[in-house]
Scaffold this active site. Structure first.
Site, PDB file in Angstrom:
ATOM      1  CG  ASP A  28      -1.886  -1.110   1.344  1.00  0.00           C
ATOM      2  OD1 ASP A  28      -2.294  -1.588   0.107  1.00  0.00           O
ATOM      3  OD2 ASP A  28      -2.207  -1.726   2.337  1.00  0.00           O
TER       4      ASP A  28
ATOM      5  CD  GLN B  86       0.794  -9.031  -2.690  1.00  0.00           C
ATOM      6  OE1 GLN B  86       1.548  -9.598  -3.329  1.00  0.00           O
ATOM      7  NE2 GLN B  86      -0.470  -8.653  -2.975  1.00  0.00           N
TER       8      GLN B  86
ATOM      9  N   GLY C 227      -4.614  -4.473  -3.801  1.00  0.00           N
ATOM     10  CA  GLY C 227      -5.313  -3.300  -3.996  1.00  0.00           C
ATOM     11  C   GLY C 227      -4.734  -2.162  -4.444  1.00  0.00           C
ATOM     12  CG  HIS C 228      -2.193  -2.047  -6.946  1.00  0.00           C
ATOM     13  ND1 HIS C 228      -1.191  -2.691  -7.821  1.00  0.00           N
ATOM     14  CD2 HIS C 228      -1.774  -2.668  -5.659  1.00  0.00           C
ATOM     15  CE1 HIS C 228      -0.452  -3.641  -7.290  1.00  0.00           C
ATOM     16  NE2 HIS C 228      -0.711  -3.539  -5.874  1.00  0.00           N
TER      17      HIS C 228
ATOM     18  CE  LYS D   7       2.410  -2.508  -4.287  1.00  0.00           C
ATOM     19  NZ  LYS D   7       2.152  -2.012  -3.054  1.00  0.00           N
TER      20      LYS D   7
END
Ligand code: GDP
Ligand code: IMO
Ligand code: MG
Length: 400
Positions: free
Chosen positions: A13, A198, A40-41, A16
């Site tokens: 988080d 990650q 989750g991006h 990225k």
């Protein structure tokens, strides 16, 4: 032509997705190389917020091809839902701009069930806080040599179960030999960005094992997970928040349990993109980021969320740990020792000014420049990009 890896240097988080999207404008191909929809991006473009779990963060540029590499584990239903979500919002997604490796492994219903049951069965103190998406069990089957790869969708004679058979026609058009595709694209002079999910501290080898994910987010994983050999990688960009967060269980030496921690969570909107869980927050930990610089061979550092610190009068940077009466500058490899590590801080003045409108280093307040210079000094990697807000426009490049 450049092959650039973008990796998380902390516990995920770091931003990225935002950085990948930003760089994707000048990139021909963006590749996810590991993990699955545990990621989750978030990518924000103007008023639009896109939360991507599986599809690379280059998808918003119509001329950028996105590849889900062989190192990724794919939940086929999540994949199709994400494609539909994007199309529903006017983003073009087709086999022309999304390609999936035939060697990527499938996440099956049994993997999700096992992940959730295993986590529920873990005693307090041993729970990892997984995302429950079946990531670990899918990788277990891969390493056990009993997994199913996406190539099954291309084999008319293979007997996938009924549910999978029903998805064949929808998924098969996206499946390619991605290793051939990527190496040929590179030979043809294309720019490639390898987008990590990650972060270094969640890496199964280099993170806080066993409180990690089941893949290698670090730069080495970009090679195995894409089929681009190590000699093809030109740059490794480490993305780092101007402070630290962690979601899920495991040691976190600079974690704050006070008003400053609450402040970072609120100001940084630190709630998980995938599970909605509140992220644990703390000060910048240079011991962690130096470790990330080492194991990833970082060439560049990208600082995100500098703006979240805008109102704080005092800031802290952890430069070493106190452990059994000794000052330790390297990350202890033993989790038991790491769990006991106490941060040794240097304190700096905050700037207490708004940085969200700054578009060049010269516009940043002097205390912010000092903070950035200190981060560069303690980590020992050049800072190439600083982000002061979630939008594409909110970025300051050193070379501009
Ligand atoms: P990722 O998993 O590394 O892609 O990061 P996430 O998307 O899960 O979390 C980063 C969050 O911070 C997202 O909501 C981004 O929109 C947001 N973000 C990224 N860069 C910045 C920044 O410089 N400032 C602020 N305030 N938010 C940012
Ligand atoms: P992005 O790509 C933050 C964490 C989980 C848990 C541990 C193992 O958005 O940075 P898993 O489901 O992978 O077996 O869970 O890893 N985790 C993440 N934390 N960001 C992520 O991805 C994460 N993906 C997994 O919370 O502690
Ligand atoms: Mg995330």
């Amino acid at each position: 032509m450049t092959v650039r890896v973008v990796v998380g240097t902390q516990w995920g988080d770091e931003g990225k997705g935002k950085i990948t999207d930003l760089l994707a404008a000048n990139t021909d191909i963006v590749v996810r190389y590991q993990g699955g929809n545990n990621a989750g991006h978030t990518v924000i473009v103007g008023q639009e917020v896109f939360k991507l779990h599986l599809i690379p963060s280059g998808i918003l540029f119509p001329n950028t091809v996105c590849v889900i590499g062989n190192g990724v584990v794919v939940d086929p239903e999540v994949l199709l839902a994400e494609i539909e979500m994007l199309r529903g919002r006017g983003v073009q997604v087709s086999p022309d701009n999304l390609k999936i490796s035939s060697a990527a492994h499938l996440i099956l219903a049994k993997h999700k069930k096992h992940d959730q049951e295993q986590e529920a069965g873990r005693a307090d103190g041993q729970k990892i806080g997984t995302t429950g998406r079946g990531i670990g069990p899918a990788y277990v089957d891969k390493i056990d040599r009993s997994g199913a790869r996406l190539e099954i969708f291309l084999r008319q004679d293979a007997p996938p179960d009924e549910q999978l058979a029903g998805l064949r026609d929808k998924i098969a058009p996206y499946i390619i030999d991605s290793v051939k595709y990527l190496n040929e694209a590179l030979a043809a002079g294309k720019n490639i960005l390898l987008e990590g999910a990650q972060g270094t501290m969640l890496d199964v080898d280099h993170g806080t094992y066993p409180f990690v994910t089941s893949s290698n987010p670090t730069a080495g994983g970009a090679c195995t997970g894409s089929g681009l050999g190590p000699t093809k990688i030109d740059e490794v960009w480490g993305v780092v928040k101007a402070y630290s967060t962690r979601v899920g269980a495991g040691p976190f030496p600079t974690e704050l349990f006070d008003a400053d921690g609450e402040y970072l969570r609120a100001a940084g909107a630190e709630f998980g993109t995938t599970t909605g869980r509140a992220r644990r927050c703390g000060w910048f930990d240079a011991v962690v980021v130096k470790h990330a610089a080492r194991v990833n061979g970082l060439t560049d550092l990208v600082i995100t969320k500098l703006d979240v610190l805008d109102k704080l009068p005092k800031l802290k940077i952890c430069t070493a740990y106190a452990l059994d009466g000794q000052a330790v500058a390297d990350l202890p490899t033993d989790l038991v020792l790491f769990s006991r590590a106490q941060p040794i801080y240097l304190e700096m003045d905050g700037w207490q000014k708004d940085t969200t409108q700054c578009r060049s280093f010269s516009e940043l307040p002097s205390e912010a420049l000092k903070y950035i210079a200190k981060l560069q000094e303690v980590v020992g990697v050049k800072i190439t990009l600083v982000s002061t807000g979630p939008d594409r426009a909110q970025a300051i490049r050193r070379d501009i």
